[in-house]
Scaffold this motif. Structure first.
Motif, PDB file in Angstrom:
ATOM      1  N   THR A  38       0.816  -1.220   0.000  1.00 25.05           N
ATOM      2  CA  THR A  38       0.000   0.000   0.000  1.00 25.05           C
ATOM      3  C   THR A  38       0.848   1.267   0.000  1.00 25.05           C
ATOM      4  N   ASP A  39       2.172   1.116  -0.057  1.00 24.51           N
ATOM      5  CA  ASP A  39       3.081   2.267  -0.078  1.00 24.51           C
ATOM      6  C   ASP A  39       3.204   2.773  -1.514  1.00 24.51           C
ATOM      7  N   LYS A  40       2.616   3.936  -1.772  1.00 28.32           N
ATOM      8  CA  LYS A  40       2.596   4.473  -3.134  1.00 28.32           C
ATOM      9  C   LYS A  40       4.010   4.720  -3.669  1.00 28.32           C
ATOM     10  N   ALA A  41       4.906   5.257  -2.824  1.00 28.28           N
ATOM     11  CA  ALA A  41       6.271   5.548  -3.258  1.00 28.28           C
ATOM     12  C   ALA A  41       6.999   4.272  -3.664  1.00 28.28           C
ATOM     13  N   ARG A  42       6.763   3.215  -2.928  1.00 30.17           N
ATOM     14  CA  ARG A  42       7.398   1.928  -3.243  1.00 30.17           C
ATOM     15  C   ARG A  42       6.894   1.372  -4.568  1.00 30.17           C
ATOM     16  N   ILE A  43       5.584   1.455  -4.777  1.00 29.09           N
ATOM     17  CA  ILE A  43       5.002   0.972  -6.034  1.00 29.09           C
ATOM     18  C   ILE A  43       5.545   1.776  -7.208  1.00 29.09           C
ATOM     19  N   LYS A  45       8.342   3.336  -7.397  1.00 31.54           N
ATOM     20  CA  LYS A  45       9.741   2.959  -7.624  1.00 31.54           C
ATOM     21  C   LYS A  45       9.813   1.672  -8.449  1.00 31.54           C
ATOM     22  N   TRP A  46       8.946   0.695  -8.131  1.00 32.00           N
ATOM     23  CA  TRP A  46       8.916  -0.547  -8.914  1.00 32.00           C
ATOM     24  C   TRP A  46       8.603  -0.246 -10.378  1.00 32.00           C
ATOM     25  N   PHE A  47       7.623   0.614 -10.600  1.00 35.89           N
ATOM     26  CA  PHE A  47       7.247   0.951 -11.974  1.00 35.89           C
ATOM     27  C   PHE A  47       8.386   1.676 -12.698  1.00 35.89           C
ATOM     28  N   ASP A  48       9.051   2.608 -12.001  1.00 34.43           N
ATOM     29  CA  ASP A  48      10.168   3.343 -12.610  1.00 34.43           C
ATOM     30  C   ASP A  48      11.310   2.394 -12.967  1.00 34.43           C
ATOM     31  N   GLU A  49      11.590   1.454 -12.074  1.00 33.32           N
ATOM     32  CA  GLU A  49      12.641   0.464 -12.342  1.00 33.32           C
ATOM     33  C   GLU A  49      12.288  -0.368 -13.576  1.00 33.32           C
ATOM     34  N   LEU A  50      11.021  -0.759 -13.676  1.00 33.11           N
ATOM     35  CA  LEU A  50      10.589  -1.561 -14.820  1.00 33.11           C
ATOM     36  C   LEU A  50      10.724  -0.785 -16.123  1.00 33.11           C
ATOM     37  N   SER A  51      10.336   0.483 -16.110  1.00 34.81           N
ATOM     38  CA  SER A  51      10.453   1.311 -17.312  1.00 34.81           C
ATOM     39  C   SER A  51      11.910   1.498 -17.707  1.00 34.81           C
ATOM     40  N   GLU A  52      12.781   1.791 -16.729  1.00 35.71           N
ATOM     41  CA  GLU A  52      14.204   1.972 -17.012  1.00 35.71           C
ATOM     42  C   GLU A  52      14.827   0.672 -17.495  1.00 35.71           C
ATOM     43  N   PHE A  53      14.420  -0.436 -16.892  1.00 38.51           N
ATOM     44  CA  PHE A  53      14.945  -1.743 -17.309  1.00 38.51           C
ATOM     45  C   PHE A  53      14.595  -2.012 -18.769  1.00 38.51           C
ATOM     46  N   LEU A 343     -11.171  -6.078 -12.656  1.00 40.91           N
ATOM     47  CA  LEU A 343     -10.842  -4.895 -11.854  1.00 40.91           C
ATOM     48  C   LEU A 343      -9.984  -5.285 -10.653  1.00 40.91           C
ATOM     49  N   GLY A 344     -10.396  -6.320  -9.937  1.00 37.96           N
ATOM     50  CA  GLY A 344      -9.648  -6.742  -8.752  1.00 37.96           C
ATOM     51  C   GLY A 344      -8.232  -7.189  -9.083  1.00 37.96           C
ATOM     52  N   VAL A 345      -8.095  -7.974 -10.159  1.00 43.15           N
ATOM     53  CA  VAL A 345      -6.774  -8.464 -10.563  1.00 43.15           C
ATOM     54  C   VAL A 345      -5.874  -7.310 -10.985  1.00 43.15           C
ATOM     55  N   ALA A 346      -6.430  -6.348 -11.725  1.00 43.55           N
ATOM     56  CA  ALA A 346      -5.629  -5.192 -12.154  1.00 43.55           C
ATOM     57  C   ALA A 346      -5.076  -4.444 -10.948  1.00 43.55           C
ATOM     58  N   GLN A 347      -5.903  -4.292  -9.918  1.00 40.92           N
ATOM     59  CA  GLN A 347      -5.435  -3.599  -8.714  1.00 40.92           C
ATOM     60  C   GLN A 347      -4.365  -4.409  -7.979  1.00 40.92           C
ATOM     61  N   LEU A 348      -4.566  -5.719  -7.854  1.00 37.28           N
ATOM     62  CA  LEU A 348      -3.573  -6.569  -7.173  1.00 37.28           C
ATOM     63  C   LEU A 348      -2.240  -6.535  -7.914  1.00 37.28           C
ATOM     64  N   MET A 349      -2.299  -6.661  -9.236  1.00 38.84           N
ATOM     65  CA  MET A 349      -1.060  -6.669 -10.017  1.00 38.84           C
ATOM     66  C   MET A 349      -0.334  -5.336  -9.905  1.00 38.84           C
ATOM     67  N   ALA A 350      -1.078  -4.237 -10.049  1.00 43.20           N
ATOM     68  CA  ALA A 350      -0.440  -2.913  -9.987  1.00 43.20           C
ATOM     69  C   ALA A 350       0.180  -2.665  -8.619  1.00 43.20           C
ATOM     70  N   GLN A 351      -0.528  -3.027  -7.554  1.00 42.39           N
ATOM     71  CA  GLN A 351       0.000  -2.793  -6.211  1.00 42.39           C
ATOM     72  C   GLN A 351       1.115  -3.774  -5.857  1.00 42.39           C
ATOM     73  N   SER A 352       1.368  -4.740  -6.731  1.00 40.00           N
ATOM     74  CA  SER A 352       2.514  -5.641  -6.570  1.00 40.00           C
ATOM     75  C   SER A 352       3.664  -5.236  -7.487  1.00 40.00           C
ATOM     76  N   GLY A 353       3.510  -4.121  -8.186  1.00 41.60           N
ATOM     77  CA  GLY A 353       4.564  -3.651  -9.082  1.00 41.60           C
ATOM     78  C   GLY A 353       4.585  -4.356 -10.417  1.00 41.60           C
ATOM     79  N   LEU A 354       3.496  -5.013 -10.783  1.00 42.73           N
ATOM     80  CA  LEU A 354       3.422  -5.742 -12.049  1.00 42.73           C
ATOM     81  C   LEU A 354       2.703  -4.902 -13.101  1.00 42.73           C
ATOM     82  N   PRO A 355       3.090  -5.038 -14.368  1.00 49.11           N
ATOM     83  CA  PRO A 355       2.329  -4.364 -15.432  1.00 49.11           C
ATOM     84  C   PRO A 355       0.946  -5.003 -15.551  1.00 49.11           C
ATOM     85  N   ILE A 356      -0.040  -4.224 -15.921  1.00 50.94           N
ATOM     86  CA  ILE A 356      -1.408  -4.734 -16.024  1.00 50.94           C
ATOM     87  C   ILE A 356      -1.792  -4.887 -17.487  1.00 50.94           C
ATOM     88  N   LEU A 357      -2.784  -5.755 -17.735  1.00 46.85           N
ATOM     89  CA  LEU A 357      -3.236  -5.976 -19.103  1.00 46.85           C
ATOM     90  C   LEU A 357      -4.266  -4.914 -19.467  1.00 46.85           C
TER      91      LEU A 357
END
Length: 778
Positions: A38-43, A45-53, A343-357
């Motif tokens: 639930t930490d927005k900054a952490r999520i 950061k995961w997304f930024d790392e994925l984009s840079e990667f 909807l539920g899966v998209a939220q779980l994936m995003a809050q786990s730092g995963l890209p969503i479909l």
């Protein structure tokens, strides 16, 4: 977040799809711990790392990950001083080599910056020392002969003795063929033996180690090799002890670095998971969503990741800040449950730092809890009905829900009397609305259609149905409640018109009007959807064009920088050559006892020719206008200030200087080195300035570099040495001060390499000491 929602929405099955792209056991371990936070900054950061990667891989190719073993138990045993085999050390070596290769990959990455990911990469610990120790372990996991001098000597001795034994046995085989049942050397009780016929056992004296089942063959170790084999056995024992000693020493050397190794293995796991996320993103055509500030959700063409991509239907879902509840009404089998889960899966994936479909531009919220009541909850073990099971779950949810929760209800209020069920459903939705929880609920109760229209913060939605094809389209339509298609479907299926007419007559006027209104809304929504789809296509094309242009611009900047660097290097080479040639010119001048004016002018002309034509300033319109104001043009008579001599302008060169003809000599001069001769009055002024310049141009025997910058001081020193040589000065003083010593070191370095300097030394203490250098010129 509660574990039940992960089970309901099958989050582990989604992680299994990502696990298919993992390469290391460390990545497998890290993926097991992956879950929503639930930490927005952490999520972010995961997304930024994925984009840079992704940018790194696109520019530099894939990260060199390979299959590695789990070191958890091995490292724990080292800490407990337990014995390790050479194969276990080989597993450590493989992981450490992968660490080195991964670090090197990111260090050598070009054409991309990755400030966020660098925070992780920088945590890698250098393991070069440990890799050096483990070089004694080969790739097969065996200890190298050169691990120690003693081991090398023992193994060489064993090899030599083995060769001697084979040679002797081969000789006996050749001489005793008639006494043997088999012409090969075999092994019994770890000793090489010969298969001797029972009636000839006395002809091959030696030690009997075995006998065949028939008694016809004796396996004999000839006496000639017994001692050699004893020596071999002894050396093998010593070899085993030496190997154990070396492995213990390796363990002792590695033990202080256990935490560093654990840190590196954890980081390898992080990089492997990141790589798996990126590969999944490409394979599933997923995207990284933005994070909402106020729980707003915008999903464009969202798809469920566990449905076959060939048949899955994508849907847009907009849950903005002002909206608390969406109620999807309509008959079953239309895809309402899948919409809830998507909807539920998209939220779980995003809050786990995963890209969503979903498509680019999608947005998700951050929820501390996601609750769901989906599917058949009948409990046989507790003898509860479907309705009771659902209500037990709903009661638990209502006791925990708050304004940071997302609630998903499937067929809310079902399983009981329709009137009571509808009333109960409305009351539950009102309670959730009062808590400001985001709620998505499905129902087939018509009463909730009016609730969606009349209640603030509530919106109706439905799943479209294709009446012509008699099948659901599984497409979500927001803002339009679902309508029953029972009469229309019955008509198309051939139901008697009399029955249909009577059925329509039983409908109230309000019910008929509502159906007509819904049909009109559906038509308008279809038109609007088509327009939106066209806009989305254009937007996607614009995004792709923007990406292509950005990539092309970045490529252009890189190419330009390469060319500039190449030009800078060429310019440096030219300058070096020019300095060398200038030194030669000045040396030739110095060797002449008397310098005539035209020789000085000619020498200056030679120096001027050394400068390369870099920019064609003659085509500069601004420069041309400035020159026109001064009246400069070919043929104009000018006074050369440095030598107080007249000349005529010949032409403007590409580098912005003028070629000036002075008698038989032609030289290049900048505009500040001459003045046009226009009138007698102007001539007098020019002569006065020339005389003053000549007077003030007398070269002093001292140069003061204090307070100047490095580059400026170096240029001043170079110019001053040239002037001193032209002025025939024999000894000069360079005042550089003490300070940080940078200018002083520059002066010393310059004087050391100059061919015109005979000697140099610091000034006496009363004349500046180490703050000044006295130079004797040749």
């Amino acid at each position: 977040m509660n574990k039940k929602i992960l089970h309901i929405l099958e989050f582990d099955q989604i992680k299994e799809k990502i696990a298919q792209a993992l390469a290391t056991s460390q990545g497998q371990a890290e993926l097991q711990h992956l879950g929503p936070v639930t930490d927005k900054a952490r999520i972010q950061k995961w997304f930024d790392e994925l984009s840079e990667f992704g940018h790194i891989v696109q520019e530099n190719g894939p990260v060199p990950l390979s299959n590695t073993a789990d070191l958890t138990e091995i490292l724990r045993r080292i800490e407990l001083d337990a014995s390790l085999s050479s194969q276990e050390f080989a597993k450590i070596k493989k992981v450490l080599r992968l660490v080195n290769e991964t670090r090197r990959f990111f260090e050598q990455a070009v054409n991309v910056s990755f400030p966020v990911l660098s925070q992780t990469i920088d945590k890698f610990v250098d393991v070069g020392y440990l890799l050096g120790l483990l070089q004694v372990i080969d790739s097969a996991g065996a200890l190298s002969d050169t691990a120690s001098d003693k081991l090398f000597s023992l193994r060489q001795g064993i090899k030599k003795s083995d060769a001697d034994v084979k040679k002797i046995l081969s000789e006996i085989l050749a001489k005793s063929q008639s006494s043997l049942t088999d012409s090969i050397i075999t092994i019994r009780q770890d000793r090489p033996v010969l298969a001797v016929r029972s009636d000839s056992k006395n002809k091959v004296p030696g030690v009997v180690h075995d006998m065949s089942a028939s008694g016809q063959t004796f396996y004999i170790e000839p006496n000639r090799v017994v001692q050699l084999n004893n020596d071999i056995a002894q050396k093998k024992i010593e070899e085993k002890n030496e190997v154990a000693r070396i492995l213990r020493a390796l363990a002792e050397a590695i033990k202080p670095h256990i935490e560093d190794i654990r840190q590196n293995t954890w980081l390898i796991g992080q990089i492997d998971v990141l790589n798996a996320k990126y590969r999944y993103q490409i394979m599933a055509k997923a995207t990284v969503p933005s994070l909402s500030e106020h729980k707003a959700i915008k999903l464009y063409s969202a798809r469920h990741p566990l449905i076959d991509p060939k048949v899955v239907v994508s849907n847009d879902l907009f849950f903005d800040q002002t909206l608390d509840t969406i109620v999807i009404t309509g008959p079953n089998t239309g895809g309402k449950t899948i919409t809830l889960k998507t909807l539920g899966v998209a939220q779980l994936m995003a809050q786990s730092g995963l890209p969503i479909l979903a498509e680019i531009g999608s947005q998700v919220g951050i929820f501390t809890e996601i609750f769901a009541d989906i599917g058949d909850e009948q409990s046989i073990a507790q003898s509860l009905s479907t309705f009771s099971s659902h209500m037990t779950n709903i009661v638990s949810i209502l006791n925990q829900v708050d304004h940071k929760s997302l609630v998903l209800f499937d067929e809310l209020g079902a399983g009981t009397d329709p009137k009571e069920g509808a009333a109960l459903a409305i009351s539950i939705l009102d309670f959730l609305k009062s808590k400001h929880a985001k709620t998505l609920a499905t129902t087939h109760y018509p009463e909730l259609k009016a609730y969606g229209v009349e209640s603030e913060g509530v919106e109706n939605a439905s799943m479209a149905f294709d009446l012509e094809q008699f099948r659901p389209t599984y497409r979500l339509v927001q803002g339009v409640p679902g309508r029953s298609n029972a009469l229309e479907i019955s008509k198309r299926l051939g139901l008697d018109s009399t029955i249909l007419t009577e059925a329509r007559g039983l409908l109230t006027e309000d019910e008929h009007d509502v159906n007509v209104m819904i049909a009109s809304l559906e038509q308008k929504n279809q038109t609007l959807t088509e327009s939106v789809n066209r806009i989305k296509v254009l937007e996607k094309e614009n995004n792709l064009l923007h990406q292509d242009l950005t990539k092309s611009f970045d490529s252009f900047k890189r190419d330009r920088e390469k060319e500039l660097n190449k030009a800078r290097q060429e310019a440096q080479d030219i300058v070096k050559v020019a300095i060398s040639e200038a030194d030669d010119i000045l040396k030739n001048l110095q060797e002449k006892s008397l310098l005539k004016p035209h020789e000085v002018i000619d020498a200056k002309h030679q120096l001027g020719e050394l400068a390369p034509d870099i920019v064609d300033l003659s085509k500069n319109k601004v420069l041309k206008k400035a020159k026109a104001k001064r009246g400069l043009k070919p043929g104009v008579e000018v006074l050369v200030l440095s030598y107080n001599q007249r000349g005529n302008l010949v032409r403007l060169a590409k580098d912005g200087r003028w070629e000036v003809q002075m008698g038989l000599i032609t030289t290049k001069l900048s505009e500040d080195e001459f003045e046009p001769i226009e009138s007698e009055k102007e001539k007098q002024k020019t002569k006065t300035r020339a005389v003053k310049k000549t007077v003030t141009s007398n070269v002093k025997a001292q140069l003061d570099l204090r307070g100047t910058r490095y580059e400026e001081a170096e240029k001043m020193l170079d110019d001053y040495i040239d002037q001193a040589l032209l002025a025939n000065l024999h000894q000069i003083t360079i005042v550089h001060g003490i300070g940080t010593g940078v200018i002083r070191e520059m002066v010393r370095s310059y004087l050391q390499r100059s061919r015109h300097v005979k000697s140099y030394a610091y000034a006496p203490q009363n004349a500046g000491g180490s703050g000044a250098t006295i130079v004797t010129l040749k």
